[in-house]
Structures are given as C-alpha cells and as structure tokens.
Design a protein around this motif. Structure first.
Motif: not given
Length: 164
Positions: A61, A63, A73
């Motif tokens: 992931v 950000y 995200t």
C-alpha cells in the motif's frame, strides 16, 4: 606441424564474464533493477495530479496525500484485486473537487476514461442514504466500488478484480 589457435583470448574472456554474470543473476532469482509497477503508478499519479504527494509504502500500500482528501492510498496486487484506490473525504457529502481527484487518479490507475470514473464514484457516494444505508457496493464499467460513510466523513474504494 603447426597448431592453429582455436580461440582468441581477447574475445573469449569478456564473453565468458558476461555469461557468468547472466547465469549468476538467473540462479539468484533476481533480475536487473526494475521499478515496481506500483511505484511507477504512484510516480505517474504524482506527475499528473497537482498537489499530490507520495508517502511511504507498507504492505503493498502506497500512502498518498492531497489537500482535497483526508486520506488516499494506492493498493497493489491483493489476493482478489490488481489495484485499489481508497480515498476518504473529510465531510459526509464530499465536494466536487474530491470527486475530480478520485476521477483523475482512477483514470490513471485503471486506464479507463475519466468521465466514467467520475460518474461511477458520484453514483456510489450519492446512493448512500436512508433507503440503501451507509454502506453501498456497486459495479460500474468493470470496476468494483464500495462506498461507506459515518457521521463526519465518506470514503470510496475502487478496485478491479484479478480476472479482468
């Protein structure tokens, strides 16, 4: 009787070293340095969307940060999806600028026209209410959209399945 030289030393040594290096890379399981596809997408988003900042990467992931979103995200390669865009607005009914941000990012990530992503995101957020509740799942233009809201904020998650 005179012997003919079979190989020239000047050409065999560099060739042998190149083959040895290629074999070592193959056996170690690594390839030459290539940027990850998810990092490429994040860099592409940063280049096309004004004010977008790329943050840290953790557990597939990335950000991101933007003034129009409380949280945003980019998720990559999950078990059931290829890419996922998650955006959270700071109010229950997001501003049009939030929808523009989601549409721009979705068009880049999923390579579909921006108006299609804008229409899908707007429909998903606006379907939440008294009749359908605060959690809406829908499918639009081969994208899975899930919208949720609380008393103070609304969020949308857009993903595409692995088999599409």
């Amino acid at each position: 009787m005179a012997m003919k030289p079979g190989f020239r030393r000047s050409t065999t040594l560099p060739t042998a070293l190149a083959l040895l290096a290629a074999l070592a890379l193959t056996l170690s399981g690594t390839s030459p340095a290539h940027a990850d596809r998810c990092d490429d997408l994040a860099a592409q988003l940063k280049g096309h969307i004004d004010g977008l900042k790329v943050g840290i990467t953790a557990a597939n992931v990335i950000y991101l940060a933007h003034p129009q979103a409380k949280e945003i995200t980019l998720g990559c390669r999950g078990r059931n999806f290829t890419n996922e865009l998650y955006a959270k607005a700071d109010r229950r009914k997001p501003k049009p600028e939030f929808f523009e941000l989601v549409a721009n990012a979705g068009a880049i990530i999923f390579t579909i026209p921006k108006p299609d992503v804008l229409t899908g995101a707007t429909r998903c957020i606006k379907r939440m209410g008294l009749l359908r509740g605060d959690d809406v799942k829908m499918r639009y233009r081969r994208l899975d959209m899930e919208c949720t809201r609380t008393n103070t904020e609304a969020a949308i998650a857009i993903s595409r399945g692995r088999d599409e």
